[in-house]
Design an enzyme around this catalytic site. Structure first.
Site: not given
Ligand code: THU
Length: 160
Positions: A75, A112
């Site tokens: 990401e 995360c």
């Protein structure tokens, strides 16, 4: 003293076929991007795809390192790539997919905490929400219409 309840909202899709054509295409690009993950240590591959307002799709995947903390999540690779190449282009949607060599991931794999913090910076910067879709390898997909739904009580520039 008072107790405060914080609510968030997600939508759960049974599988990729339930997504709109736009979201399905973006998820398929994220799945494709996963193939180029460099994950020799964890053998856990993640792909991410961002849809920008100008229609460009920017991808990323996790890039690991023998010095483990020097690796990076998919990401963040994707969002930094997008911000460095298209600094003024709004991000509309983000799709994420993960695969493990040790099990078939059939539940959504959430980004995360570090990625949520990094992604939140860009949602706040552009003053428009980023729709986030995430899945494992197969099965359900979770969607939320704002990155900040995944990061309540966020740290942001207002504290600096
Ligand atoms: N990983 C991601 O790419 N995104 C996340 O949100 C969670 C974890 C990567 C980092 C590492 O390469 C591997 O997955 C195992 O943690």
């Amino acid at each position: 003293m008072k107790k405060v309840e914080i609510k968030t909202q997600i939508t759960v899709f049974d599988d990729i076929q339930e997504l709109s054509d736009l979201a399905k295409n973006l998820m398929n690009v994220a799945i494709e991007a996963k193939q180029n993950a460099y994950a020799p240590y964890s053998k856990f591959k993640v792909g991410a795809a961002l849809l920008l307002e100008n229609g460009t799709i920017v991808t990323g995947n996790n890039q690991e390192n023998a010095a483990y903390p020097s690796g990076m999540c998919a990401e963040r690779v994707a969002i930094w790539k997008a911000s460095s190449e298209f600094p003024n282009e709004k991000i509309l949607k983000l799709a994420i997919s993960a695969s493990s060599s040790s099990q078939i991931l059939n539940e959504p794999v959430a980004p995360c905490g570090g990625c949520r913090q990094t992604l939140s910076e860009y949602e706040l910067k552009q003053k428009d929400k980023i729709e986030v879709y995430f899945m494992g390898e197969i099965g359900k997909i979770i969607m939320t219409d704002s990155l900040l739904n995944l990061l309540p009580i966020a740290f942001d520039k207002s504290f600096l």
